[in-house]
Design an enzyme around this catalytic site. Sequence first.
Site, mmCIF file in Angstrom:
data_model
loop_
_atom_site.group_PDB
_atom_site.id
_atom_site.type_symbol
_atom_site.label_atom_id
_atom_site.label_comp_id
_atom_site.label_asym_id
_atom_site.label_seq_id
_atom_site.Cartn_x
_atom_site.Cartn_y
_atom_site.Cartn_z
ATOM 1 N N LYS A 280 0.860 -1.187 0.000
ATOM 2 C CA LYS A 280 0.000 0.000 0.000
ATOM 3 C C LYS A 280 0.894 1.234 0.000
ATOM 4 O O LYS A 280 1.861 1.294 0.758
ATOM 5 C CB LYS A 280 -0.904 -0.045 1.243
ATOM 6 N N GLU A 365 -19.600 -4.678 10.882
ATOM 7 C CA GLU A 365 -20.528 -3.886 11.692
ATOM 8 C C GLU A 365 -21.607 -4.752 12.323
ATOM 9 O O GLU A 365 -22.019 -4.514 13.468
ATOM 10 C CB GLU A 365 -21.175 -2.788 10.831
ATOM 11 N N ARG A 393 -25.270 -1.034 7.953
ATOM 12 C CA ARG A 393 -25.064 -2.475 7.804
ATOM 13 C C ARG A 393 -25.658 -3.272 8.963
ATOM 14 O O ARG A 393 -25.976 -4.440 8.812
ATOM 15 C CB ARG A 393 -23.551 -2.761 7.784
HETATM 16 C C1 LIG Z 1 -19.018 -1.253 5.546
HETATM 17 C C2 LIG Z 1 -17.799 -0.386 5.600
HETATM 18 N N1 LIG Z 1 -17.156 -0.216 6.769
HETATM 19 C C3 LIG Z 1 -16.059 0.559 6.826
HETATM 20 C C4 LIG Z 1 -15.583 1.176 5.713
HETATM 21 C C5 LIG Z 1 -14.394 2.118 5.791
HETATM 22 N N2 LIG Z 1 -13.294 1.632 4.960
HETATM 23 C C6 LIG Z 1 -13.034 2.146 3.747
HETATM 24 S S1 LIG Z 1 -11.746 1.445 2.996
HETATM 25 C C7 LIG Z 1 -11.464 0.458 4.329
HETATM 26 C C8 LIG Z 1 -10.310 -0.480 4.333
HETATM 27 C C9 LIG Z 1 -10.345 -1.388 3.183
HETATM 28 O O1 LIG Z 1 -9.212 -2.177 3.218
HETATM 29 P P1 LIG Z 1 -8.852 -3.055 1.960
HETATM 30 O O2 LIG Z 1 -10.074 -3.678 1.432
HETATM 31 O O3 LIG Z 1 -7.753 -3.960 2.353
HETATM 32 O O4 LIG Z 1 -8.381 -1.988 0.890
HETATM 33 P P2 LIG Z 1 -7.040 -1.142 0.826
HETATM 34 O O5 LIG Z 1 -7.441 0.275 1.128
HETATM 35 O O6 LIG Z 1 -6.077 -1.688 1.833
HETATM 36 O O7 LIG Z 1 -6.566 -1.296 -0.557
HETATM 37 C C10 LIG Z 1 -12.392 0.681 5.335
HETATM 38 C C11 LIG Z 1 -12.422 0.020 6.647
HETATM 39 C C12 LIG Z 1 -16.284 0.979 4.522
HETATM 40 N N3 LIG Z 1 -15.916 1.572 3.384
HETATM 41 N N4 LIG Z 1 -17.369 0.191 4.488
#
Ligand SMILES: Cc1ncc(C[n+]2csc(CCOP(=O)(O)OP(=O)(O)O)c2C)c(N)n1
Length: 635
Positions: A280, A365, A393
Amino acid sequence: MLLPNIKHPKQLMNLSVNELEDLAVQIRNFLIEKLSVTGGHLAPNLGVVELTLALHYCFDSPRDKMIFDVGHQAYVHKILTGRMDQFDTLRKYKGLCGFVKRSESEHDVWEAGHSSTSLSAAMGMAMARDLKGENNRVIAMIGDGALTGGMAFEALNHIGHEQKKLIVILNDNEMSIAPNVGAMHNYLSKIRSDRFYLRAKDEVEMVLKKIPAIGGKLAKTAEKMKDSLKYMMVPGVLFEELGFTYLGPVDGHDLNKLIDTLNQADNVDGPVLVHAVTTKGKGYRPAESDSHKWHGITPYKIESGQVLKAVGNPMYTEVFGQTLVELGEQDKRIVAVTPAMPGGSGLIPFSKKFPDRMIDVGIAEQHAATLCAAMAMEGMKPVFAVYSTFMQRAYDQIVHDICRHNANVMFAIDRAGFVGADGETHQGVYDVAFMRHIPNIVIMMPKDENELRHMMKTALDYNEGPIAYRYPRNNVRGVPMDTELVPIPIGTWEIVRPGEGYAILASGPMVQLAEEAAEQLKREGISVEVVNARFLKPLDGEMLKNLAETGTSMLVLEEVSQAGSMGSAVLEYFAEQGIHDAVVSLMGIEDRFIEHGSIPQQREEVGLTLESVCQEIRNLKTARTAELGKRSFMS
Ligand SMILES: Cc1ncc(C[n+]2csc(CCOP(=O)(O)OP(=O)(O)O)c2C)c(N)n1
C-alpha cells in the site's frame, strides 16, 4: 510520455510489458502530483497501479465487467478509461467522484463506497450473464480488509458452491485502513511468508500425484496422507476447499507475473481467486512507510510528505476520544468496539490506555453490534463507535439483538450529517430515520462539544437500555468546557434563545444555524425562540405541548433525511395527542442522494442555509398574517 495519450484501455493491448512498466511510473507520478493538491485515497491507489494495468491489459472493459470493492482504489481505472483530465476536480463539488461512478463512464459498472459488496456483485453479474447466454468475463478486485466483511464470506460461500466462472483478485497489502485484523488475515500472512507455501502449487501437486496408488486399506491411508501433505504444502487450500481455484501468491507489482496469472485464471472454467501481494502506498516513501495515515489524505507537500492541514478547532471525534479515556478511567466496564476504524473513530488514545478493552472486529458492523449486545448483557458497558453510514449495515442486529434485548449498549455515531468529499455513499443522514422507530432506544445529538461530553456521561449512567449520541464530521465550536460531567435528564430539550411567536427546533450543528437565523430575524422585527432539541427520541412532549398551546409556529431544522426525521416525529406526536392546530414546518434533506462536495456546498444544495431558514420563518409569518386576516374577515 505515454500517459497523456491513453484515452481508452484498449490502447494498452498495443504496448509491451516494458512500456506498461513505464506507464506505471507515470501513473504514480501523476497521482502523487494531483492528490498533493486535491487530497484523496493516495495509498490504496498507489498499491494497485500494476494490478489495474494488468486487468485492463488482459481483459476487455466494458464488455468484461470490472468491479472494485469499496471503489476508493479505482483512480488508476479512471485514468485508464479517459478521465485523466478531470483529476483537478477529484472529490470536489460536481467534479470527479472519489469512488466508482456509473454516470461518469461506461467502464464503471458497479458503484460502492461501503466495503465487501464486490463478490456478491460479481456473482450477480456472472449469473445474469449465464442466464442471458452471454460470455463476458466478470472480475472483482477486493482488498484483504474488505474480505473481513461478512458479505464477502457469504458471497464466497455461494460462488464456491455454484461454480460460476468469475475471477476474484485479492489485493493483499496487509492493511485495512488500520493494520488488518482477524484469523483470515493471519491465514493470508502465513501464505505470504511460509517458504513451503511459496512453492508453486502445481509442483507440489505433481509430487503428490507421483505417490503410487495401492489397493485396500493402505490406499486410503495413502490418500489421507496426500491430503494432509497438501494441506501442509499447497497455498490457498482454504479457498480451494471453498471451491475456488487458487492462484498465487503473486507479486502484485510484477507486471509479467500478473499478466501470466490473469491469463491462467481466464482459462479456468469456474471461480478463481488470484492472490496478489501488494504494498500500500507503493512508490511514494511517506505513503509506504505510514499507509494508515496516507489511506485518505488531505493536500500535502510532495517533497517532504508534510500534510497541509487547515488550522482550526479539533474535530468532535477527538473530543469523543479524549472523553472516552476519562470515562474509561472511572469505569472499568467500558469497552470500545470498532469495525475497522480505530483511527477514524478517535479511539487511538483509548486503545493505548486500555488495550484490553479495545476491540477491533474488522469490517464487521453486524458482528460488532451483536457482540456489543452480548457484552452488555454480561454486565459490560460497550461503546459501539461507528460512522453513521456504516451503521446501516447493522440495522437488523440493532433491532433484533440490541434493542429487543434492551441491552445497555452505547452508540457513538460519528459522521452524522453531511460528510463532504466522500459523497453520497457516506452521508450520515439516514440513521435517525432507521433508528428512531425501534423500541427502547434513546437518541441524542449535542449542540456543541461540551454537551457531547455531558451526553457521554448521560449514556454511561443510563442503565435502562440502548442509548446513542450522534455527532457531526465538523470542527467543534470552541465553547468553554465543563470539567464535571453531569447527566442530562432523558427527553428534555433546552431553550437556548428565548423568543415569541416562532420557534426553531434544531439538532446538532443546526442549533447554531438557528441562532444565527434568530439574530438576523430579530433585526427584521421577528422574534424567534431557538430550542436545542437534543433528544431526538424521546421528544420533549411538555415543551411541544407548550409551544402548541401558545400558538407558536414551529420550524424543525435538521441535517437528516426529512422522511423519518425528528420533524416527522413531532408531527406524529401532535397527531397522537389530538393537537390538530399546531403549525409545524420541516427543513431537512429531501428524498434524494446528495453527491460529493464540501459540507457547506451540500447544505447549500438542500437549502440548509441561513437565508433559507430565515425565509422559511418569513413564510410562516406571511401564512399566519393571512390566516389572521381570514379569521377577522369571517368574524
Ligand atoms: C461497511 C464499511 N465499513 C467501513 C468502511 C471504511 N473503509 C473504507 S476502505 C477500508 C479499508 C479497506 O481495506 P482493503 O479492502 O484492504 O483496501 P485497501 O485500502 O487496503 O486497498 C475501510 C475500513 C467501509 N468503506 N465500508
